[in-house]
Scaffold this motif. Structure first.
Motif, short mmCIF file in Angstrom:
data_model
loop_
_atom_site.label_atom_id
_atom_site.label_comp_id
_atom_site.label_asym_id
_atom_site.label_seq_id
_atom_site.Cartn_x
_atom_site.Cartn_y
_atom_site.Cartn_z
N GLN A 1 0.54 -0.74 -0.27
CA GLN A 1 -0.07 0.19 -0.04
C GLN A 1 0.88 1.35 0.34
O GLN A 1 0.28 2.21 -0.81
N VAL A 2 2.02 1.33 0.60
CA VAL A 2 3.54 1.85 0.93
C VAL A 2 2.70 2.23 -0.97
O VAL A 2 3.70 3.83 -1.45
N THR A 3 3.81 1.31 -1.51
CA THR A 3 3.97 1.33 -2.99
C THR A 3 3.11 2.80 -3.64
O THR A 3 3.48 2.99 -4.47
N ALA A 4 1.44 1.94 -3.21
CA ALA A 4 0.75 2.45 -4.34
C ALA A 4 0.56 4.15 -4.23
O ALA A 4 -0.04 4.70 -4.75
N ALA A 5 0.50 4.03 -2.89
CA ALA A 5 -0.31 6.04 -2.31
C ALA A 5 1.24 6.22 -3.01
O ALA A 5 1.07 7.53 -3.74
N ALA A 6 2.60 5.85 -3.08
CA ALA A 6 3.79 6.44 -3.19
C ALA A 6 3.19 6.66 -5.29
O ALA A 6 4.03 7.68 -5.78
N LEU A 7 3.09 6.11 -5.61
CA LEU A 7 2.75 6.07 -7.23
C LEU A 7 1.70 7.02 -7.71
O LEU A 7 1.60 7.83 -8.12
N ARG A 8 0.22 7.16 -6.75
CA ARG A 8 -0.69 7.62 -7.24
C ARG A 8 0.16 9.16 -6.81
O ARG A 8 -0.24 10.59 -7.46
N SER A 9 1.08 9.89 -5.96
CA SER A 9 1.32 10.96 -5.71
C SER A 9 2.39 10.97 -7.22
O SER A 9 2.51 12.19 -7.92
N TRP A 10 3.21 10.03 -7.60
CA TRP A 10 3.98 9.95 -8.47
C TRP A 10 3.35 10.37 -9.72
O TRP A 10 2.99 11.85 -10.76
N GLN A 11 2.10 10.08 -9.72
CA GLN A 11 0.63 9.70 -11.02
C GLN A 11 -0.17 11.59 -11.56
O GLN A 11 -0.12 11.73 -12.64
N SER B 1 1.64 14.36 -10.30
CA SER B 1 2.89 15.67 -10.38
C SER B 1 2.93 15.28 -11.39
O SER B 1 3.44 16.06 -12.71
N LEU B 2 2.50 14.15 -12.47
CA LEU B 2 2.34 14.11 -14.15
C LEU B 2 1.02 14.33 -14.96
O LEU B 2 0.78 14.10 -16.00
N GLY B 3 -0.01 14.71 -14.03
CA GLY B 3 -0.98 15.06 -14.52
C GLY B 3 -1.91 13.94 -15.14
O GLY B 3 -2.87 13.50 -15.88
N MET B 4 -1.79 12.14 -14.21
CA MET B 4 -1.98 11.02 -14.83
C MET B 4 -3.75 11.30 -14.11
O MET B 4 -2.94 11.59 -13.05
N ALA B 5 -4.15 10.12 -14.01
CA ALA B 5 -5.44 9.52 -13.30
C ALA B 5 -4.40 8.49 -12.25
O ALA B 5 -3.60 7.06 -12.38
N GLN B 6 -4.94 9.38 -11.10
CA GLN B 6 -3.62 8.53 -9.88
C GLN B 6 -4.95 7.23 -9.30
O GLN B 6 -4.96 6.76 -8.94
N THR B 7 -4.15 6.00 -10.15
CA THR B 7 -4.58 4.96 -10.17
C THR B 7 -3.92 4.11 -9.28
O THR B 7 -4.87 2.70 -8.54
N GLY B 8 -2.96 4.44 -8.51
CA GLY B 8 -2.02 3.75 -8.08
C GLY B 8 -1.54 2.48 -8.62
O GLY B 8 -0.95 1.18 -8.16
N GLU B 9 -1.67 2.01 -10.30
CA GLU B 9 -1.65 1.29 -10.61
C GLU B 9 0.03 1.37 -11.96
O GLU B 9 -0.61 2.87 -12.46
N ALA B 10 0.49 0.50 -11.62
CA ALA B 10 1.18 0.68 -13.00
C ALA B 10 1.24 0.21 -14.54
O ALA B 10 1.19 -1.46 -14.50
N ALA B 11 0.49 0.98 -15.53
CA ALA B 11 -0.07 -0.29 -16.60
C ALA B 11 0.90 -0.74 -17.02
O ALA B 11 1.79 -0.33 -17.20
N PHE B 12 0.86 -1.88 -17.58
CA PHE B 12 1.46 -2.44 -18.78
C PHE B 12 1.99 -1.58 -19.34
O PHE B 12 1.60 -1.55 -20.32
N GLY B 13 3.23 -1.11 -20.09
CA GLY B 13 3.66 -0.43 -21.35
C GLY B 13 4.27 0.90 -21.22
O GLY B 13 4.76 2.01 -21.32
N GLU B 14 3.75 1.62 -19.59
CA GLU B 14 4.14 3.04 -19.15
C GLU B 14 5.60 2.61 -18.54
O GLU B 14 5.56 3.96 -18.01
N LEU B 15 5.99 1.52 -18.24
CA LEU B 15 7.34 1.67 -17.90
C LEU B 15 7.90 0.80 -18.20
O LEU B 15 8.00 0.24 -18.93
N VAL B 16 9.18 1.41 -18.83
CA VAL B 16 10.85 1.19 -20.00
C VAL B 16 11.71 0.54 -19.13
O VAL B 16 12.42 1.90 -18.51
N ALA B 17 12.71 -0.21 -18.80
CA ALA B 17 13.98 -0.42 -17.92
C ALA B 17 15.17 -0.26 -18.74
O ALA B 17 15.02 0.26 -20.12
N VAL B 18 15.77 0.73 -17.93
CA VAL B 18 17.02 1.17 -18.92
C VAL B 18 18.31 0.67 -18.02
O VAL B 18 18.12 0.53 -16.69
N ALA B 19 18.97 0.88 -18.48
CA ALA B 19 20.13 -0.13 -17.60
C ALA B 19 20.61 0.25 -17.15
O ALA B 19 21.45 0.35 -15.81
#
Length: 366
Positions: free
Chosen positions: A144-154, A156-174
């Motif tokens: 739930q801490v992760t979900a709350a942090a993710l909603r705060s990040w969303q 700040s970006l003007g996104m819908a505050q779902t508290g979830e990371a949809a597939f395709g929204e995150l890209v891994a860089v080395a």
């Protein structure tokens, strides 16, 4: 004899005398000799430094491999700065949904929500912590801490505050600051995405260095020419390889031993697309010594070089050794500083009247 006849006789005698005088004068007085001497100049032998370089641009080229395929359908509405991607940075947007970079060795292959666990979750927690959202960077659990942090990040970006990371929204860089390469004919504002497009690539392997130039300029850079390539505060000395024809002339640049130009310092090579580095091409190495104009140097049938030293009224042929040549000047051995040498082959009538070179002119080649 009448007076009239007497007068005519006197005039006739005078005319004959005048003609005789003129003929004798022009015959007996030698003509003034016409001078064909050529005015010459001399220059003073001075100390200085000569060398010639030209500046070209060396391209940094790297192999690339696809990073990830796009997973969001819609229209590209924004493209971020891909030259140095930071933790949490926006790569691009589809329908204004930001696709963000997360430093991770594990790809994001699924949607993440409360209850998810794994290395990809730990990478997300670490990213949220780095951005200041208060998660445990060592936790591999989506709490739930992760979900709350993710909603705060969303938020700040003007996104819908779902508290979830949809597939395709995150890209891994080395790594943080990694450079990505966009496929320019696929990723552009307004491009239509269906999902599955390979839009981004990452550099792979060591960089190579290539000079792309014209045929005319390539003639100044034969195989083995010494080059100095500048990258920030680093300078690498290398050599030109054998030119190869493509759309232009491509000249590879390597270390003197044929190895990688940047050696163990390749981290200093700027990343990103279309990176070019200023490069000095050493046409002739710098040499310090006594300088004379190239026009003052003559060679005989045996190839020996000499100059004409003007010593008062005397002209002294003096053998010299040419050390280097640049921009119409030469560093030579065999003369002394302060001597004057003749620039042309004619004899000066007065050496003291001969001209000297411009004291403000530079002896150093460009």
């Amino acid at each position: 004899m009448s007076l009239r006849k007497t007068g005519l006789a006197v005039i006739g005698v005078l005319l004959v005398a005048i003609v005789a005088f003129w003929a004798g004068h022009t015959t007996l007085v030698p003509p003034q000799s016409e001078s064909f001497s050529t005015e010459v100049s001399t220059v003073e032998v001075t100390k200085g430094e000569l060398g010639r370089t030209i500046t070209v641009m060396t391209s940094v080229e790297r192999d690339t491999v696809p990073l990830v395929a796009n997973q969001i359908a819609g229209t590209v509405t924004h493209i971020g700065d891909l030259s140095a991607v930071s933790q949490g940075g926006i790569l691009y947007k589809v329908n204004d949904v930001p696709v963000r970079a997360v430093v991770s060795q594990t790809p994001f292959w699924r949607a993440l929500t409360v209850g998810s666990t794994g290395d990809d979750v730990q990478a997300l927690n670490r990213c949220l912590s780095d951005l200041g959202y208060g998660t445990n960077p060592e936790s591999a659990s989506f709490t739930q801490v992760t979900a709350a942090a993710l909603r705060s990040w969303q938020k700040s970006l003007g996104m819908a505050q779902t508290g979830e990371a949809a597939f395709g929204e995150l890209v891994a860089v080395a790594e943080n600051g990694q450079s990505l390469v966009a496929k320019s004919d696929a990723l552009y504002v307004g491009a239509s995405m269906q999902g599955g497009e390979k839009l981004l690539s990452v550099s792979s392997g060591s960089p190579s260095f290539v000079i792309h130039t014209s045929e005319a300029q390539a003639k100044l850079i034969p195989t083995g020419t010494i080059l100095r390539v500048h990258a920030g505060d680093k300078t690498w000395e290398g050599v030109a390889g054998e030119a190869r024809a493509s759309q232009d002339v491509a000249i590879p640049v390597t270390a003197a031993d044929g190895g990688l130009l940047c050696g163990q310092e390749c981290a200093a090579v700027p990343s990103g697309q279309n990176v070019t580095l200023f490069t000095d091409v050493i046409i002739s190495n710098k040499a310090a010594g006594l300088i004379v104009p190239l026009a003052a140097i003559h060679t005989d049938a045996q190839g020996k070089a000499h100059v004409i030293v003007v010593d008062g009224e005397n002209l002294v042929e003096t053998d010299v050794k040419v050390v280097t040549i640049a921009n119409g000047l030469a560093v030579v051995e065999g003369v002394a500083e302060g001597q004057r040498v003749q620039v042309s082959g004619a004899t000066p009538s007065s050496p003291a009247e001969s001209s000297s070179p411009d004291e403000n002119s530079s002896h150093e080649g460009s």
